[in-house]
Structure formats: structure tokens, C-alpha cells
Design an enzyme around this catalytic site. Structure first.
Site, PDB file in Angstrom:
ATOM      1  N   ASP A   1      41.151  24.122  42.019  1.00 57.01           N
ATOM      2  CA  ASP A   1      42.411  25.096  41.983  1.00 57.01           C
ATOM      3  C   ASP A   1      43.755  24.951  40.881  1.00 57.01           C
ATOM      4  O   ASP A   1      44.209  24.169  40.930  1.00 57.01           O
ATOM      5  CB  ASP A   1      42.836  25.276  43.369  1.00 57.01           C
ATOM      6  CG  ASP A   1      43.851  26.642  44.149  1.00 57.01           C
ATOM      7  OD1 ASP A   1      44.946  26.330  42.800  1.00 57.01           O
ATOM      8  OD2 ASP A   1      43.608  27.323  44.948  1.00 57.01           O
TER       9      ASP A   1
ATOM     10  N   ASP B   1      36.352  31.751  41.872  1.00 54.22           N
ATOM     11  CA  ASP B   1      36.728  30.997  42.815  1.00 54.22           C
ATOM     12  C   ASP B   1      35.306  29.965  42.691  1.00 54.22           C
ATOM     13  O   ASP B   1      35.391  28.064  43.253  1.00 54.22           O
ATOM     14  CB  ASP B   1      36.788  31.231  44.437  1.00 54.22           C
ATOM     15  CG  ASP B   1      38.383  31.354  44.914  1.00 54.22           C
ATOM     16  OD1 ASP B   1      38.950  31.105  44.464  1.00 54.22           O
ATOM     17  OD2 ASP B   1      38.544  32.787  45.486  1.00 54.22           O
TER      18      ASP B   1
ATOM     19  N   ASN C   1      34.967  39.690  37.559  1.00 51.90           N
ATOM     20  CA  ASN C   1      36.237  40.505  38.586  1.00 51.90           C
ATOM     21  C   ASN C   1      37.096  41.449  37.800  1.00 51.90           C
ATOM     22  O   ASN C   1      36.972  41.973  36.534  1.00 51.90           O
ATOM     23  CB  ASN C   1      37.313  39.567  39.365  1.00 51.90           C
ATOM     24  CG  ASN C   1      38.093  38.824  38.299  1.00 51.90           C
ATOM     25  OD1 ASN C   1      38.607  38.980  37.948  1.00 51.90           O
ATOM     26  ND2 ASN C   1      38.270  36.820  38.442  1.00 51.90           N
TER      27      ASN C   1
ATOM     28  N   PHE D   1      49.995  33.677  42.878  1.00 48.02           N
ATOM     29  CA  PHE D   1      49.767  35.410  43.102  1.00 48.02           C
ATOM     30  C   PHE D   1      48.375  35.601  44.543  1.00 48.02           C
ATOM     31  O   PHE D   1      48.372  34.330  44.284  1.00 48.02           O
ATOM     32  CB  PHE D   1      49.595  35.999  42.509  1.00 48.02           C
ATOM     33  CG  PHE D   1      50.361  36.561  41.448  1.00 48.02           C
ATOM     34  CD1 PHE D   1      50.993  35.832  40.606  1.00 48.02           C
ATOM     35  CD2 PHE D   1      50.368  37.912  41.225  1.00 48.02           C
ATOM     36  CE1 PHE D   1      52.265  35.893  39.289  1.00 48.02           C
ATOM     37  CE2 PHE D   1      51.547  38.297  40.397  1.00 48.02           C
ATOM     38  CZ  PHE D   1      52.483  37.630  39.512  1.00 48.02           C
TER      39      PHE D   1
HETATM   40  O1  C5P Z   1      43.552  31.357  46.696  1.00 48.26           O
HETATM   41  P1  C5P Z   1      43.508  32.463  45.741  1.00 48.26           P
HETATM   42  O2  C5P Z   1      42.692  32.889  44.940  1.00 48.26           O
HETATM   43  O3  C5P Z   1      43.769  33.909  47.220  1.00 48.26           O
HETATM   44  O4  C5P Z   1      44.991  32.087  45.104  1.00 48.26           O
HETATM   45  C1  C5P Z   1      44.912  32.958  44.825  1.00 48.26           C
HETATM   46  C2  C5P Z   1      46.408  32.160  43.866  1.00 48.26           C
HETATM   47  O5  C5P Z   1      46.163  30.937  43.546  1.00 48.26           O
HETATM   48  C3  C5P Z   1      46.681  32.932  42.449  1.00 48.26           C
HETATM   49  O6  C5P Z   1      47.967  32.445  41.919  1.00 48.26           O
HETATM   50  C4  C5P Z   1      45.344  32.284  41.386  1.00 48.26           C
HETATM   51  O7  C5P Z   1      46.196  32.506  39.712  1.00 48.26           O
HETATM   52  C5  C5P Z   1      45.486  30.639  41.718  1.00 48.26           C
HETATM   53  N1  C5P Z   1      44.328  30.483  41.636  1.00 48.26           N
HETATM   54  C6  C5P Z   1      43.865  29.352  41.534  1.00 48.26           C
HETATM   55  N2  C5P Z   1      42.522  28.745  41.137  1.00 48.26           N
HETATM   56  C7  C5P Z   1      41.921  28.922  41.149  1.00 48.26           C
HETATM   57  C8  C5P Z   1      42.286  30.034  42.301  1.00 48.26           C
HETATM   58  C9  C5P Z   1      42.769  30.849  42.732  1.00 48.26           C
HETATM   59  O8  C5P Z   1      44.990  28.838  40.009  1.00 48.26           O
HETATM   60  N3  C5P Z   1      40.394  28.941  41.425  1.00 48.26           N
END
Ligand code: C5P
Length: 400
Positions: free
Chosen positions: A303, A277, A207, A323
Site C-alpha cells: 500500500d 490491490d 482497472n 483518494f
Molecule cells: O485502499 P484503497 O485502494 O481503497 O485506497 C485508495 C487510496 O490508496 C488511493 O489514494 C490509492 O492511490 C492508494 N493505494 C496505494 N497502494 C495500494 C492501494 C491503494 O497507494 N496498494
């Protein structure tokens, strides 16, 4: 500031005479000061004045070290903070470029301590584009700059360029040490950058994350005294250098996850990384030929924020910050994420129309269980400092 060790570098500007007053103020506050004069600095004040006030030898030459010590390395190692006052345009240019042709610039290149500088120069020199480039560079490298004043300058012209008064420099140094103790003894893990999810041995999915915001958070926490583990994915911005920051480079979300969990326990976890993701399930360890066509299958990555946020209380960092980068319904989504990931705060920022990614500025909101605080648009460095302040204010409450 009692017992703090300051290495004071004095470069060639008329403001050098004020450095003698600065030494007096610092020693009065209980600091020990060791002086280094550049050749230019020694044209304005003598090593004897410096050594008389510091009670220590004033260093000038690269080559006058005892055989057993390397002066440029030792001087940085045995100090807590390096202060350059006055700092000339030439000296700032040298440290921006990493040049080291005398003792003072070699100390800066070999440093493992924070640096604070008080520039002093003519207004045209200050406003010159080449100088401003160098100034931006050293700021980016983590050097704290005490801005000069606007006044009638020693050269007779008026404008910006007069070195900050010794009292102001002394106050900034006091504040530096006070701030540096706010998170003393705390351990923080910060993730930054985007993750890389391989498709085959030459291609990947990632990204636009530059790592700028995560790097700024890590630096702000380190400056506040925390020991910071910075887990960096794919970053286009230079990683911060600070004696309290330890960098671990990772690539995929799985690697980042393993690295973070391997570093626990910690007091603070800030999940700033743009973690992909999804990862590619049918990735190959060779290059896929284009004639073969491409059909990718994905599965969800762990996550990381949630896996840390939902840890049992005994293992969970006291503060977990995530974030949210959203184009729509930002605050609503941030609130959902706060609950879903078990975070104490979500820093929400708009990513619409190319905003945020790779930019120096950010417009963020701090979303907590009972509050939404909208910040003005400000630099990512400033957002990093605000997050550090929030951590300081909330970590004590958390620990009861
Ligand atoms: O769910 P989303 O990707 O929008 O959430 C963003 C937050 O979750 C950020 O703090 C990101 O660092 C964290 N995140 C994570 N692991 C993932 C996806 C997001 O730690 N697989």
C-alpha cells in the site's frame, strides 16, 4: 511582477491595437516584454510601435535570427510566460494541431514555458464546432485561456468574441505569477493512472483508471509553483506537459512503490493512482496456452499511500493525500482510510454507475480528521485546483 519576462505574440486581429496598451501596463508593473508579430498582426500594428513600447526588437520573421541563435527556441527559453493577445481562430487552430509554419507558431511548438491566450474573433467563428474542438484541445494541452467578452464586435455583429480588455489580461498575468509562487520551492510526488499486474507475457490485470484526475492534480500543483514528480501507471489520457512536471512511467504497483520511495524526500505526496490491490503470484514469463487452463493465485501489493503516510515524521512529506473510490458508504470508508493510511486528507469520490472513471467531471468530498467538505460536481481540472489550494492553505500550518 517585477523582473518577469513576457513574450507577447500579436496575431492578426483588430484587437492588436489593444496589445500596445497591454505592453504599457506590463512594463509599468516592472515586466520586460518582447514582442512577436505574425504577418497578420503586422497588418494591424507596426513592429515599430511594438519595439518603441517594449524597448526591444519586435520579431516578425523566422529567418531574421543571427546565425548563432535559433529565434523560435531562444524566444521561449528567455521568457517566463508566453502571452498570445490577440489570438485569432487561425492561430489557435495551428497550435491545437502543432503546426509551425512561421515564427510565432514555431515558438509555441518549441515552447518550454506556460502559455496564456486572449482570443479575439467573430461570434460565429467562436461558436463554430471546429474552433471549439481546437479550443478544447489547447486547454487540454495546458494553455490558459482568457475568455473573450460579449459585446458589439468590430465586424458590427454582436455576441461573444471581443478580446478581454488589456487591464483584465494584465490582472490574469499578475494572478498567474502570484499563484505560481504559492508552492515555489516545494517538491511534490503525484501518482496517476492504474497499475498493470501481469498474468503472463501477454495478459494483465488492471482497472478503468484514465489518469485524468491525477494528471489534473499534477498540473495544478505545477501551476502553483511546485516541482512535480508525476509517477504514471497505465493512463489513457495524455500526460500533462509543464516545465515543472517530470514524468516517470511505471507499470506494476511494485514499480510504482519503488519509484515513489526513490523520489523521497518531498513536501507533498498525492496518491491518486488506482493501485491494484493484488498481484498475480504464479505469473509466467511466457504465454499461457488456453488448453492449460488458468488458475491464478494472488498476493497483496504494497500500500503505497500507507507506506508514505506512516513514515517517521522526519522522512514523511508534510502533506499526504489519498483518494477513495467507493460505490457504498463513501464518507465512512474515506474516514477509515484517512486513519488506516496515515493521510492528512482523503479525496472521496463516488464510482457507482460508471461515474468518475474516464469522465471529465468528478463529484468529490475532502475528508480530513475534523471536517468533511462536499464539493459540487465540477471538472477534474477544477478538483485539481481545489486540491492545490488546500495544499497551499495547509502546508504552512503543518510546517508551523
Ligand atoms: O485502499 P484503497 O485502494 O481503497 O485506497 C485508495 C487510496 O490508496 C488511493 O489514494 C490509492 O492511490 C492508494 N493505494 C496505494 N497502494 C495500494 C492501494 C491503494 O497507494 N496498494
Amino acid at each position: 511582477m517585477n523582473g518577469k519576462r513576457i513574450l507577447l505574440i500579436i496575431t492578426g486581429s483588430i484587437a492588436a491595437y489593444k496589445s500596445l496598451e497591454l505592453i504599457r501596463l506590463l512594463t509599468k508593473s516592472g515586466c520586460t516584454v518582447e514582442g512577436v508579430l505574425t504577418r497578420g498582426g503586422a497588418q494591424f500594428i507596426t513592429p515599430l510601435s511594438v519595439s518603441t513600447l517594449t524597448g526591444k526588437k519586435a520579431h516578425k520573421e523566422m529567418w531574421d535570427a543571427d546565425a548563432h541563435e535559433m529565434n523560435h527556441i531562444e524566444l521561449s527559453r528567455r521568457s517566463d510566460l508566453i502571452v498570445v493577445a490577440p489570438a485569432t481562430a487561425d492561430f489557435i487552430g495551428k497550435i491545437a494541431q502543432g503546426l509551425a509554419d512561421d515564427l510565432a507558431s514555431s515558438v509555441l511548438l518549441a515552447r518550454n514555458k506556460p502559455v496564456m491566450i486572449a482570443p479575439s474573433m467573430n461570434v460565429e467563428m467562436w461558436e463554430n464546432a471546429a474552433f471549439q474542438r481546437n479550443l478544447s484541445q489547447i486547454k487540454e494541452d495546458g494553455v490558459a485561456v482568457i475568455p473573450p467578452q460579449t459585446d458589439i464586435l468590430a465586424c458590427g455583429e454582436s455576441g461573444i468574441g471581443k478580446m478581454a480588455e488589456p487591464e483584465t489580461i494584465n490582472e490574469k498575468i499578475e494572478k498567474f505569477f502570484a499563484d505560481a509562487e504559492m508552492l515555489e520551492g516545494r517538491r511534490a510526488i503525484v501518482t496517476t493512472g492504474g497499475t498493470i499486474e501481469p498474468i503472463d507475457s501477454v495478459r494483465y490485470i488492471s482497472n478503468f483508471s484514465s489518469g485524468k484526475q491525477g494528471n489534473a492534480v499534477a498540473l495544478a500543483l505545477a501551476k502553483a509553483g511546485a516541482e512535480v514528480e508525476l509517477v504514471a501507471g497505465n493512463v489513457s489520457d495524455p500526460l500533462p506537459t509543464h516545465p515543472k512536471i517530470r514524468i516517470t512511467k511505471v507499470s506494476s504497483a511494485d514499480e510504482m512503490n519503488a519509484s515513489v520511495h526513490g523520489m523521497l524526500p518531498a513536501d507533498i505526496f498525492i496518491s491518486c493512482a488506482a493501485v491494484c490491490d493484488f498481484k498475480v503470484v504464479n505469473r509466467l514469463d511466457r504465454k499461457i496456452k488456453k488448453q492449460e487452463g488458468l488458475e491464478l493465485k494472488f498476493e497483496q501489493n504494497p500500500d503505497i499511500a500507507r507506506s508514505v503516510g506512516e513514515l517517521p515524521l522526519k522522512e514523511r512529506p508534510s502533506l499526504v493525500v489519498g483518494f477513495a473510490a467507493e460505490t457504498d458508504n463513501l464518507i465512512e470508508n474515506a474516514k477509515k482510510k484517512l486513519l488506516d493510511k496515515g493521510c492528512d486528507m482523503i479525496v472521496a469520490n463516488h464510482v457507482g454507475n460508471g461515474a468518475v472513471f474516464g469522465k471529465n467531471e468528478n463529484q468529490a468530498s475532502f475528508v480530513t480528521e475534523d471536517n468533511v467538505k462536499n464539493l459540487d460536481t465540477m471538472s477534474k481540472a477544477e478538483v485539481g485546483r481545489k486540491i492545490a489550494v488546500w495544499i497551499v492553505e495547509n502546508i504552512e500550518k503543518r510546517l508551523g
